[in-house]
Design an enzyme around this catalytic site. Structure first.
Site, PDB file in Angstrom:
ATOM      1  N   CYS A 155       0.818  -1.216   0.000  1.00 19.97           N
ATOM      2  CA  CYS A 155       0.000   0.000   0.000  1.00 19.97           C
ATOM      3  C   CYS A 155       0.849   1.263   0.000  1.00 19.97           C
ATOM      4  O   CYS A 155       0.485   2.260  -0.636  1.00 19.97           O
ATOM      5  CB  CYS A 155      -0.964  -0.006   1.180  1.00 19.97           C
ATOM      6  SG  CYS A 155      -0.174  -0.093   2.797  1.00 19.97           S
ATOM      7  N   ASP A 210      -7.978   5.793  -2.385  1.00 24.46           N
ATOM      8  CA  ASP A 210      -7.154   4.658  -1.968  1.00 24.46           C
ATOM      9  C   ASP A 210      -6.640   3.945  -3.210  1.00 24.46           C
ATOM     10  O   ASP A 210      -7.352   3.123  -3.812  1.00 24.46           O
ATOM     11  CB  ASP A 210      -7.974   3.699  -1.104  1.00 24.46           C
ATOM     12  CG  ASP A 210      -7.095   2.657  -0.418  1.00 24.46           C
ATOM     13  OD1 ASP A 210      -5.919   2.533  -0.796  1.00 24.46           O
ATOM     14  OD2 ASP A 210      -7.589   1.970   0.496  1.00 24.46           O
ATOM     15  N   HIS A 267      -2.291   0.557   7.106  1.00 24.44           N
ATOM     16  CA  HIS A 267      -2.587   0.919   5.717  1.00 24.44           C
ATOM     17  C   HIS A 267      -2.118   2.346   5.452  1.00 24.44           C
ATOM     18  O   HIS A 267      -1.931   3.140   6.383  1.00 24.44           O
ATOM     19  CB  HIS A 267      -4.090   0.803   5.465  1.00 24.44           C
ATOM     20  CG  HIS A 267      -4.474   0.799   4.026  1.00 24.44           C
ATOM     21  ND1 HIS A 267      -3.888  -0.022   3.101  1.00 24.44           N
ATOM     22  CD2 HIS A 267      -5.395   1.545   3.341  1.00 24.44           C
ATOM     23  CE1 HIS A 267      -4.432   0.187   1.912  1.00 24.44           C
ATOM     24  NE2 HIS A 267      -5.342   1.141   2.033  1.00 24.44           N
TER      25      HIS A 267
END
Length: 674
Positions: free
Chosen positions: A428, A488, A472
């Site tokens: 991520c 995202d 994250h």
């Protein structure tokens, strides 16, 4: 010449039997076993060695060490403690203090020979039992300490009254004592005035290496957290559960990028965080439709930042927290113990203005990465709408061969170019960092946000469990009339990461540990049950503070009447405490009560009545064993036998006269024994 007074000689100390030595060793071992979870391995081995030495001596019925040997051992323990203090930089931590106490209790056990020594070791065992609560206070520890405390009390009773083993049902007696004290404990726990903060702060040890969100982000900084199943925090949301796609727990906003590492704003303006209004206050207004309220139980992080859902609106007033314009929330001091707070967040919110300072920060880029800059420039020329440039980047990441993996290849010096055009495999932080770089290069204000995404919902405790594996990183872009909008990039390459969790997005061998942890079936149900019990213990026992106490009183309709309620509760319990005594006095006849006192007096002087021994046989044996009190023993026994077998069915006046004669004989017995 007649002596005026008889000189009394002090009775010799009663030596302990072999079985009693074993009881002391066993109870001390049970007290020290849970200490291993907090003490360093070297100290635990030292205590095990000392206790094992004492056990071997007991097992072989060998003589106890000499005072010289015990003194040498004590000096060796002190030398080891001094070496550990020196190694820790001169800090005498909590664990070392507990270890020293435990070591010297074991050494005291090495020279324990008489009842007085056993009493001291037993009392110190209670102190060691209390030290178990200095580190943490899980619910199982409360159950364990109560069980061991009852065992120590049982041993203490047998040390001082060996005859109790035959005359008393010890465990039912201890059970009745516990039931008698339980209402008092509940009353004091619920009603005694609470403080918002601990009365004193215990000395903390040096922070151990804990994993968690850091104040920088670079390739691998989030990925290494994914391998940890440790709990970061738990949260219960008021109302219906939220979908996983809405569970973005914000920690920090990263602005500055040097081509390798993302960092926080060096000088963010902080303000006092907005405080929550309690539900019972007159000024409390209904929550807006897009505002959700929840409670967070945060595990120790040794860092000051707090985790709030999406964009925080307000937080518990007693924290004295501060917040930034970027919706970050900070405690006054690092979180060194489990912390519970209530908060409100908005899942939408009004657009936020873009100041000149934030515009400069959100467009700043280091030199380098020419291929990425050229790609972003092409998007800027092709798409006039900034949102279209965002969609272009998302389409890029969604296309092959971009992949989501915990084991990405190493990046070159030009990290963004290397990731987008060469390796195309990452986690991520790779996607969030590259996305923000592309947006800034294309003229769209953007920033990186770190925190946690998702969480497992516990249907037993009705709360979410957020683990380190849920760490994250995502991005936010600023759009006209919309303000900062969450984007995202990971959801483009691995949509299952957001919807179903990290273990659904990775290959089997990469996340095997988490798959085992989250295994379905009866093991999962047991795990949820234990987790729910742990959470409720933390919420209703460990975190029971003045606010919860006040809300409980308001729920009962008692408002601000805490002093009155406490006084009434204590008065009622005091009256109830006298009830068993009153019932017992009504049930036991006065003469029979005097005989019980007679037997107890003789037992204190070493003459214990057998369970099936009659009064005449017992009186004869007692008169022989205690010749100085033989006359008084016979007088009392004769009077009791006359009443028991001759006047028990007589009138009340005869019973009263018998009781008076027995009381006089009992006084003569006490005087003779003195």
């Amino acid at each position: 010449m007649t002596a005026r007074a008889t000189k009394t000689t002090k009775a010799p100390p009663r030596p302990l039997g072999h079985q009693e030595h074993g009881m002391l060793i066993g109870q001390l071992a049970l007290v020290l076993v849970p200490q291993a979870r907090t003490l360093p391995v070297s100290i635990s081995l030292l205590l095990l060695l000392l206790l094992g030495w004492r056990w071997l001596l007991w097992r072989q019925r060998a003589p106890l060490p000499s005072k010289l040997m015990i003194g040498v051992t004590a000096m060796l323990v002190l030398v080891i403690a001094a070496a550990l203090v020196w190694q820790a930089g001169g800090s005498l931590g909590r664990e070392l203090c507990v270890a020293l106490l435990a070591a010297f209790v074991i050494l005291k056990l090495m020279e324990t020979r008489a009842l007085a020594d056993a009493t001291l070791v037993t009392q110190l065992s209670f102190y060691l039992l209390l030290t178990l609560y200095l580190a943490e206070q899980p619910f199982w520890l409360a159950l364990y300490s109560m069980a061991i405390g009852a065992w120590i009390l049982r041993n203490w009773l047998l040390f001082h009254h060996p005859e109790a083993r035959e005359r008393l049902a010890i465990w039912p007696l201890l059970g009745r004592m516990a039931l008698f004290g339980l209402p008092w404990a509940l009353c004091l726990f619920v009603l005694f005035p609470r403080l918002d903060h601990p009365l004193w702060r215990l000395p903390q040890s040096e922070p151990t290496g804990r994993m968690g969100i850091g104040d920088t982000m670079k390739p691998g900084s989030i990925g290494h957290l994914i391998r940890s199943p440790d709990v970061a925090f738990r949260a219960d949301i008021v109302g219906d559960p939220l979908p996983a796609s809405a569970l973005y727990w914000r920690a920090l906003v990263m602005w500055e990028y040097d081509g390798q590492v993302w960092r926080l704003d060096t000088n963010p303006p902080l303000r006092e965080a907005p405080s929550l209004v309690d539900e019972g206050d007159e000024g409390a207004a209904p929550l807006a439709p897009d505002v959700r309220e929840y409670n967070v139980t945060l595990e120790p992080t040794h860092k000051p930042w707090l985790y709030l859902l999406d964009r925080g609106v307000a937080i518990s007033e007693n924290l004295g927290a501060r917040s930034s314009a970027d919706d970050e929330f900070f405690a006054r001091t690092p979180v060194e113990r489990t912390l519970r707070y209530r908060a409100q967040s908005t899942l939408g919110g009004a657009p936020q203005p873009l100041t000149r300072r934030t515009l400069r920060l959100s467009l700043a880029l280091p030199e380098g990465n020419p291929r990425s800059r050229a790609l972003a420039a092409d998007w800027a020329r092709e798409y006039a709408d900034p949102w279209q440039r965002v969609q272009a980047a998302m389409r890029l990441f969604a296309s092959s061969p971009f992949a989501y993996t915990l084991s990405p290849p190493l990046l070159g010096d030009q990290q963004v170019d290397s990731f987008i055009f060469d390796t195309r495999r990452g986690f991520c932080e790779h996607y969030a960092s590259s996305f923000v770089f592309l947006m800034r290069a294309g003229g769209v204000p953007a920033r990186v946000v770190t925190g946690y995404q998702g969480g497992e919902y516990n249907p037993v405790g009705k709360h979410y469990v957020i683990r380190q594996s849920d760490a994250h990183a995502w991005a936010e872009v600023w759009l006209q009339d919309r303000g900062w909008v969450r984007v995202d990039p990971t959801s483009a390459v691995a949509p299952s990461r957001v919807e179903d969790g990290v273990d659904a997005a990775l290959a089997g061998e990469e996340i095997g540990a988490l798959r085992d942890l989250r295994a379905p079936g009866w093991l999962r149900d047991i795990r949820w049950g234990i987790d729910g019990l742990t959470y409720r213990w933390q919420r209703w026992v460990l975190d029971y503070d003045r606010g919860q106490q006040q809300r409980l009183l308001e729920l009962a309709g008692l408002g601000n009447q805490l002093p009155s309620v406490l006084a009434v509760g204590m008065a009622v319990l005091s009256l109830l405490a006298l009830l068993p005594m009153w019932l017992r006095r009504r049930r036991v006849e006065p003469v029979q009560a005097l005989y019980e006192r007679f037997c107890a007096t003789l037992a204190r002087h070493g003459c214990t009545r057998g369970v099936s021994e009659g009064p005449i046989d017992f009186g004869t044996r007692a008169a022989t064993a205690l010749p100085r009190a033989a006359t008084a023993v016979r007088a009392f026994t004769d009077g009791y036998v006359d009443w028991r077998y001759g006047l028990a069915n007589g009138d009340a006046d005869q019973a009263a006269r018998s009781a008076a004669r027995l009381r006089a004989a009992l006084r003569e017995l006490a005087a003779a024994l003195r």
